[in-house]
Design a protein around this motif. Structure first.
Motif, PDB file in Angstrom:
ATOM      1  N   ALA A 136       6.043  25.849  34.293  1.00 40.61           N
ATOM      2  CA  ALA A 136       5.483  27.174  34.564  1.00 40.61           C
ATOM      3  C   ALA A 136       5.890  27.673  35.949  1.00 40.61           C
ATOM      4  CB  ALA A 136       3.963  27.126  34.445  1.00 40.61           C
ATOM      5  N   GLY A 163       0.818  27.255  38.731  1.00 43.87           N
ATOM      6  CA  GLY A 163       1.292  26.894  37.399  1.00 43.87           C
ATOM      7  C   GLY A 163       0.222  27.057  36.337  1.00 43.87           C
ATOM      8  N   LEU A 189       4.104  29.029  26.963  1.00 45.19           N
ATOM      9  CA  LEU A 189       5.101  29.829  27.673  1.00 45.19           C
ATOM     10  C   LEU A 189       6.458  29.856  26.989  1.00 45.19           C
ATOM     11  CD1 LEU A 189       4.386  28.876  31.398  1.00 45.19           C
ATOM     12  CD2 LEU A 189       3.532  30.834  30.103  1.00 45.19           C
ATOM     13  N   LYS A 201      -0.567  30.734  35.070  1.00 45.46           N
ATOM     14  CA  LYS A 201       0.427  31.287  34.142  1.00 45.46           C
ATOM     15  C   LYS A 201       0.189  30.769  32.734  1.00 45.46           C
ATOM     16  CE  LYS A 201       4.133  31.833  37.570  1.00 45.46           C
ATOM     17  NZ  LYS A 201       5.503  31.407  37.969  1.00 45.46           N
ATOM     18  N   VAL A 202      -0.067  29.467  32.628  1.00 44.07           N
ATOM     19  CA  VAL A 202      -0.272  28.871  31.304  1.00 44.07           C
ATOM     20  C   VAL A 202      -1.596  29.342  30.705  1.00 44.07           C
ATOM     21  CG1 VAL A 202      -0.488  26.710  30.021  1.00 44.07           C
ATOM     22  CG2 VAL A 202       1.101  26.857  31.939  1.00 44.07           C
TER      23      VAL A 202
END
Length: 460
Positions: free
Chosen positions: A130, A446, A100, A449-450
């Motif tokens: 995240a 979280g 990210l 997203k990663v």
């Protein structure tokens, strides 16, 4: 219908088998790293529903990749004490995941620091960062150095030696450390000065948590504690409750604890206890925060000295005893695994309504299960503890733009970020069939997203 049920069962079975297989590999590769294993187990337990729904994560081996640091650095830190004797400590930096953005995570100076502690903290940091919505990856660092009892000159010599080696691996667009336990504005200042000298120029964005006079952000000192209180406020309101009128106990008496107490008090709570490593104080009428700040921030004194100025209060040896006190809200803000199953049972028996983790992984897996099985509202560290790194990222933004925001601007952004984290966590929990389970919701929010970023960037 039977075919669909069979397919669903197959995906569930595959997800469980996949998680178990990767976790067993983690244990085999890291046999003595119990804190790291604990952190991985807690996250993995939440991810089975998302793996069932998105089998592409298994196909892309996301779990295998995400549990292995991109880089693990260890180094010796030699320094000269005031007696002229050479001391040697061990330093670490784990650059866990940069999907990210640049690595971001604190530096901890404490005798307990080892590879397992650093890896558990770095692994948690991936998902915490995240959740903030900021473009930052996960990292952590530190050393088994104890700043307690050291002179300013000894701390300066140690931090300069530490930064001499660490400087090879960090930079404003590469890895941006901050403070953690044992690392405050003084230590950050010494490290920043050493980095500047070695690099031959002023690079404000290489560290966060700096003094306001040389690139630091207003509101950073308060951020983690305030953020925990803001998250608790959002969680309680969403469940028809309020902080106003509640009694609260807060473990610790460092930055996180002090400013969690301050914001909780501003929101109407009465904080009746706090602690340090020697024991805890109980003040039925409410802790006098001015005294605590003076003792801990200015005098570097033990919390036991509080009773000298407030004789109505009592001091009790043994910091774990704080969890035996009846309260509405408990905020563990000291260190990992400070609430075990016995402490959790005591809190439940005494009627606790909500628990918010201001520290990193302060509750054991067994304790979390006890809270959730008794319908205690539970705010996990990845979400509730994210305020500090959120404002660190805001400091990075200010450094990059060569501007400085007011305290009110930073605090307003922090408040919004914490509300966003709560909403993202609660929505993910509902989407994956476990409404109100913020542990699952924060982990999934979280992780997704990663994972999406990792897939987009290929096998690297």
């Amino acid at each position: 219908m039977k075919t669909v049920d069979k397919m669903e069962f197959t995906y569930v079975q595959k997800a469980n088998e996949y998680v178990e297989s990767v976790y067993e590999t983690v244990k085999a590769r890291n046999p003595h790293q119990v804190e790291f294993q604990q952190a991985v187990k807690e996250v993995f337990a939440s991810l089975i529903p998302v793996l069932e729904k998105h089998p592409e994560y298994m196909k892309q081996s996301i779990l295998e990749r995400i549990v292995e640091p991109e880089r693990m650095i260890s180094f010796r830190v030699p320094w000269l004490d005031d007696e002229g004797k050479i001391q040697v400590n061990r330093g670490y930096r784990v650059q866990f995941n940069s999907a990210l953005g640049p690595y971001k995570g604190g530096i901890r100076f404490h005798p307990s620091v080892n590879e397992s502690i650093i890896k558990f903290l770095g692994f948690e940091q991936i998902f915490k960062n995240a959740l903030t919505g900021q473009p930052i990856g996960g990292a952590k660092g530190g050393a088994d150095f104890d700043p307690k009892g050291k002179s300013d000159a000894e701390i300066m010599r140690f931090t300069q030696s530490f930064m001499t080696e660490l400087s090879n691996y960090i930079g404003p667009d590469q890895d941006v450390p901050a403070g953690d336990i044992g690392v405050g504005a003084r230590e950050i200042g010494y490290m920043f000065g050493q980095y500047k000298k070695m690099r031959g120029g002023y690079q404000a964005g290489v560290l966060t948590g700096k003094g306001v006079g040389y690139g630091g952000s207003l509101g950073r000192k308060e951020a983690t504690g305030y953020g925990t209180a803001y998250f608790m406020d959002a969680m309680l309101k969403d469940n028809g409750l309020t902080i106003d009128g509640c009694t609260a106990i807060v473990s610790g008496s460092g930055n996180v604890s002090i400013y969690a107490m301050e914001k909780m008090t501003q929101l109407g709570a009465k904080v009746i206890a706090c602690s340090d490593s020697n024991g805890y104080i109980y003040d039925e009428g409410g802790i006098n925060l001015t005294t605590v700040k003076r003792l801990k921030e200015e005098g570097n004194c033990r919390i036991s000295e509080y009773v000298n100025e407030h004789p109505q209060a009592t001091f009790h040896e043994g910091c774990s005893g704080i969890w035996s006190l009846p309260c509405d809200i408990a905020l563990p803000c000291a260190t990992q695994n400070e609430i075990d199953n016995e402490a959790a049972k005591q809190l439940v028996a005494n009627g606790v309504k909500a628990v918010g983790e201001g520290a990193n992984m302060p509750s054991t897996l067994e304790a979390i299960e006890i809270f959730m099985s008794h319908q205690v509202l539970f705010a996990p560290a990845k979400a509730a503890n994210a305020g500090g790194v959120a404002v660190s990222a805001l400091e990075m933004a200010q450094n990059s733009a060569r501007i400085a925001w007011s305290f009110e601007e930073v605090d307003g952004k922090l408040h919004q970020i914490m509300q966003n984290i709560y909403q993202a966590s609660i929505q993910a929990a509902e989407e994956y069939g476990q409404p109100r389970n913020l542990v699952l919701g924060a982990n999934i929010s979280g992780f997704k997203k990663v994972a999406a970023a990792m897939i987009s960037q290929g096998v690297i």
